[in-house]
Design a protein around this motif. Structure first.
Motif, PDB file in Angstrom:
ATOM      1  N   GLU A  70     -12.140 -11.557  11.039  1.00 29.44           N
ATOM      2  CA  GLU A  70     -12.690 -11.203  12.367  1.00 29.44           C
ATOM      3  C   GLU A  70     -14.160 -11.194  12.660  1.00 29.44           C
ATOM      4  O   GLU A  70     -14.406 -10.015  13.185  1.00 29.44           O
TER       5      GLU A  70
ATOM      6  N   PHE B 164       0.825  -1.149   0.004  1.00 26.25           N
ATOM      7  CA  PHE B 164       0.002   0.079  -0.065  1.00 26.25           C
ATOM      8  C   PHE B 164       0.863   1.277   0.162  1.00 26.25           C
ATOM      9  O   PHE B 164       1.524   1.545   1.169  1.00 26.25           O
TER      10      PHE B 164
ATOM     11  N   VAL C 139       3.213  -5.110   2.323  1.00 21.72           N
ATOM     12  CA  VAL C 139       2.338  -5.852   3.329  1.00 21.72           C
ATOM     13  C   VAL C 139       2.497  -7.346   3.399  1.00 21.72           C
ATOM     14  O   VAL C 139       3.027  -8.194   4.090  1.00 21.72           O
TER      15      VAL C 139
ATOM     16  N   PRO D 190      -0.136 -10.842  14.523  1.00 18.69           N
ATOM     17  CA  PRO D 190      -0.096  -9.453  15.015  1.00 18.69           C
ATOM     18  C   PRO D 190      -0.949  -8.360  14.392  1.00 18.69           C
ATOM     19  O   PRO D 190      -1.003  -8.746  12.979  1.00 18.69           O
ATOM     20  N   SER D 191      -1.437  -7.522  14.923  1.00 18.28           N
ATOM     21  CA  SER D 191      -2.276  -6.618  14.114  1.00 18.28           C
ATOM     22  C   SER D 191      -1.261  -5.778  13.239  1.00 18.28           C
ATOM     23  O   SER D 191      -0.185  -5.419  13.368  1.00 18.28           O
ATOM     24  N   GLY D 192      -1.855  -5.574  11.868  1.00 18.57           N
ATOM     25  CA  GLY D 192      -1.140  -4.948  10.787  1.00 18.57           C
ATOM     26  C   GLY D 192      -0.195  -5.999  10.031  1.00 18.57           C
ATOM     27  O   GLY D 192       0.537  -5.631   8.995  1.00 18.57           O
ATOM     28  N   SER D 193      -0.212  -7.256  10.490  1.00 18.08           N
ATOM     29  CA  SER D 193       0.435  -8.116   9.778  1.00 18.08           C
ATOM     30  C   SER D 193       0.319  -8.522   8.474  1.00 18.08           C
ATOM     31  O   SER D 193       0.844  -9.586   7.633  1.00 18.08           O
ATOM     32  N   GLY D 194      -1.018  -8.103   8.069  1.00 22.68           N
ATOM     33  CA  GLY D 194      -1.621  -8.436   6.646  1.00 22.68           C
ATOM     34  C   GLY D 194      -2.709  -9.515   6.578  1.00 22.68           C
ATOM     35  O   GLY D 194      -3.118 -10.168   5.613  1.00 22.68           O
ATOM     36  N   LYS D 195      -3.292  -9.784   7.646  1.00 28.34           N
ATOM     37  CA  LYS D 195      -4.165 -11.042   7.860  1.00 28.34           C
ATOM     38  C   LYS D 195      -5.365 -10.524   6.822  1.00 28.34           C
ATOM     39  O   LYS D 195      -5.870 -11.431   5.928  1.00 28.34           O
ATOM     40  N   SER D 196      -5.875  -9.187   7.147  1.00 30.64           N
ATOM     41  CA  SER D 196      -7.058  -9.080   6.233  1.00 30.64           C
ATOM     42  C   SER D 196      -6.564  -8.924   4.803  1.00 30.64           C
ATOM     43  O   SER D 196      -7.517  -9.338   4.072  1.00 30.64           O
ATOM     44  N   THR D 197      -5.548  -8.175   4.541  1.00 32.81           N
ATOM     45  CA  THR D 197      -5.218  -8.120   3.193  1.00 32.81           C
ATOM     46  C   THR D 197      -4.949  -9.318   2.349  1.00 32.81           C
ATOM     47  O   THR D 197      -5.528  -9.590   1.264  1.00 32.81           O
TER      48      THR D 197
END
Ligand SMILES: Nc1ncnc2c1ncn2[C@@H]1O[C@H](COP(=O)(O)OP(=O)(O)OP(=O)(O)O)[C@@H](O)[C@H]1O
Ligand SMILES: [Mg+2]
Lengths: 245, 224
Positions: A166, A11, A16, A35-42
Motif C-alpha cells: 500500500e 497469528f 490468515v 478486502p481488509s484483513g484478507s492477508g495481503k500484507s502477510t
C-alpha cells in the motif's frame, strides 16, 4: 521466479493464510487485491521473511527456505537480498540525508564501496525525480517525496523483486500520482513488482496479473481482463465498493 | 558587603581546590562509568535472553528504589562487616556510578523503544545485520533522544556528590562547612558554595544546549 508452496500462517491461532501456493514470473507486475484483513500484507511480508509462516516453502530465483524448523541467519539473508520492501509509512531513516538513505544500504551489504554507491544513489534519485533534494532530511519532504526516496532505496540494493505494501495509501491524490508514475515506469522497464494496493486504476492499467485474496486463500489468480470481468460474487462485491466512490 | 566579598576572596581558593580535586573528577569518573553500565544494562534489558532482562530490571529497581545516601552508607560502612573494605573514593565512585547508571539505563531504554518499529523492519528488509542496525539506525537516534535527559542525570549527579562528606571525602560542600565552622560565617560560606554549584550548572547546561542543537539538525525545521 518467486514461488510460494503450501504456505500457512496464523497469528495466535487465527489462520490468515491457509496452504497458499503462488508462482510469480520475473518481469511481471503482480497486483494483490483483497478486502481488509484478507492477508495481503502477510503474504507480501512472507516473501521478504518479515513474517515467518508455520509451514510451506518459499523460493526466489534459486534460493529457497522450508518453513517449520528454525532458519539460519544465512538462509534468511540469502532470501532477503532477493527482494526489497516499500512500506505504506515509507520508513526512511530520519537521521540520514536523502542521499545517505539510498547510498548506505549497499555499502552495509558489502555490495559496493562508498563512492560507487553514492554515484548509483544519485542516479536512482534522479530516476525518481528527487535529484534536487539530495542533502535534505526526510522529515522535511512531502509524503510523496519520501515514498519516492524509499523506492530509490529499495532499488539501490538491487533486488530481484520489489514488494510494495500500500505505497500510496497515506498520500493525497496528487502526491499519490507522483508515486504511481514512478511505479508505472518500473513496470514498463519489466521489473518484477508485487504491489498490494487499493488503487484499482493502477491494477487495471499496469498489472500483468491480479491475485485476489479472500478467506485465507487465493480467490482469483489471472489477468486483469478476466478479473474485472469476473462474475464471482466475492469479486463483484469487492469491486462494487470502489465503484461506489 | 565588603566583609562578604573579602570572606569569599579568602575562602575561594580552598573551595575551588576541593571542587577540582573531588567534585569534578568524581562527577566525571562516575558519569563515564555510569554510561558504560547503562549501555550494558540497556542491552541486557532489550536482549531476548530472559535471565539477562531480569538482572537488568533488578539492578535498576534496586538503585532507583533506594536513596543514594543509603547506598553510600552500605558500601562504605556496611560492606566492611562482610569483609569488603573500600576507600572513601572507591566507595563514592561505585555508589554514584551504580546510582546514575540506573537512571541512565531507564533513559536509554525509553529512547531505544521510542524509535518507530517500521525503521527496524526497513533495516531488516535491507538485510542489515543486528550490529549494523544498532550502529547505524538505533544508536544515533537513541542518543539524540537521550541527550537532554542524560544531561539532567549528569546535573543531578554533580549536585548529589555533595553527599560524599558523610563518607569523609572533602568536596566543595564539606570544605565550605569546615571553613564556616572556624570563621562563624555560615551564610557567606554556604552562599559561596551555592555559587560554585551554579557556575558548574551553568557551564553544563550551556554544553547541553549546544549538543542538543548539533544533534537536532535533521528535525523538521519550523519553516518547512
Ligand atoms: N502481527 C500480528 N499479530 C496478530 N494478528 C495479526 C498480525 N498481523 C496481521 N494480523 C491479522 O492477520 C489478518 C491479516 O492481516 P493483514 O495485515 O495481512 O491483512 P491485509 O489484507 O493487509 O489488510 P489491510 O488491507 O487492512 O492492510 C488480520 O486479521 C490481522 O488482524
Ligand atoms: Mg495490509
Amino acid at each position: 521466479m518467486l514461488e510460494l508452496n503450501d504456505v500457512s500462517k496464523s497469528f495466535g491461532g487465527t489462520a490468515v493464510l491457509t496452504r497458499v501456493s503462488l508462482a510469480l514470473n520475473d518481469g511481471e507486475t503482480t497486483v494483490v487485491l483483497g478486502p481488509s484483513g484478507s492477508g495481503k500484507s502477510t503474504l507480501l511480508r512472507t516473501m521478504n521473511l518479515l513474517e515467518i509462516p508455520e509451514s510451506g516453502c518459499l523460493s526466489i530465483n534459486g534460493d529457497s527456505v522450508t518453513f517449520g524448523g528454525s532458519l539460519t541467519r544465512k538462509q534468511v539473508s540469502a532470501i532477503r537480498r532477493r527482494s526489497a520492501m516499500v512500506f505504506q509509512g515509507y520508513n526512511l531513516f530520519p537521521h540520514q540525508s536523502v542521499l545517505d538513505n539510498v547510498a548506505m544500504p549497499p555499502v552495509l551489504n558489502g555490495k559496493a564501496d562508498r563512492a560507487a554507491s553514492r554515484a548509483r544513489a544519485v542516479e536512482l534519485l534522479g530516476k525518481v525525480g528527487m535529484s534536487h533534494r539530495l542533502e535534505e532530511y526526510p522529515d522535511n519532504l512531502s509524503g510523496g517525496q519520501q515514498q519516492r526516496v524509499a523506492i530509490a532505496r529499495a532499488l539501490a540494493v538491487e533486488p530481484d523483486y520489489l514488494l510494495f505494501d500500500e505505497p500510496t495509501s497515506a498520500l493525497d491524490p496528487e502526491l499519490e500520482a507522483e508515486v504511481i508514475r514512478v511505479m508505472v515506469d518500473l513496470a514498463r522497464e519489466r521489473r518484477s513488482l508485487v504491489v498490494v494496493t487499493h488503487n484499482i486504476g493502477f491494477a487495471r492499467r499496469v498489472a500483468d496479473r491480479i491475485v485476489f485474496l479472500a478467506d485465507g486463500g487465493i480467490g482469483f489468480d489471472g489477468t486483469p481482463e478476466d478479473f474485472f470481468a469476473s462474475e464471482s460474487e466475492r469479486i463483484r462485491r469487492y469491486l462494487n465498493v470502489f465503484d461506489a466512490v | 558587603m565588603t566583609d562578604f566579598l573579602s570572606l569569599w576572596a579568602d575562602s575561594l581558593p580552598q573551595l575551588l581546590a576541593a571542587t577540582v580535586k573531588v567534585t569534578i573528577p568524581l562527577s566525571i569518573i562516575a558519569f563515564v562509568l555510569a554510561l558504560v553500565v547503562a549501555v550494558l544494562a540497556t542491552v541486557m534489558r532489550l536482549s531476548r535472553i530472559r535471565p539477562l532482562q531480569w538482572v537488568s530490571r533488578f539492578y535498576v529497581w534496586l538503585f532507583r528504589g533506594t536513596p543514594i545516601l543509603v547506598q553510600l552508607f552500605i558500601i562504605f560502612y556496611g560492606l566492611p562487616a562482610a569483609g569488603i573494605t573500600l576507600s572513601a573514593w572507591t566507595s563514592a565512585i561505585i555508589a554514584f556510578t551504580l546510582n546514575t547508571g540506573a537512571y541512565a539505563a531507564e533513559t536509554l531504554r525509553a529512547s531505544v523503544q521510542s524509535i518507530p518499529r517500521g525503521q527496524l523492519e526497513a533495516a531488516r528488509t535491507l538485510n542489515f545485520t543486528g550490529w549494523q542496525t544498532v550502529r547505524h539506525v538505533i544508536a544515533p537516534q537513541a542518543l539524540r533522544i537521550a541527550l537532554p535527559p542524560l544531561g539532567n542525570d549528569l546535573i543531578d549527579l554533580v549536585k548529589g556528590t555533595s553527599l560524599v562528606m558523610v563518607i569523609t571525602l572533602a568536596d566543595v560542600f564539606q570544605v565550605g562547612r569546615q571553613i564556616a565552622a572556624t570563621n562563624f560565617q555560615p551564610l557567606a560560606l554556604y552562599a559561596e558554595v551555592a555559587v560554585v554549584y551554579l557556575a558548574i550548572f551553568t557551564v553544563l547546561s550551556f554544553l547541553q544546549s549546544r549538543l542538543e542543537r548539533a544533534s537536532n539538525r535533521y528535525i523538521r525545521s519550523p519553516r518547512a
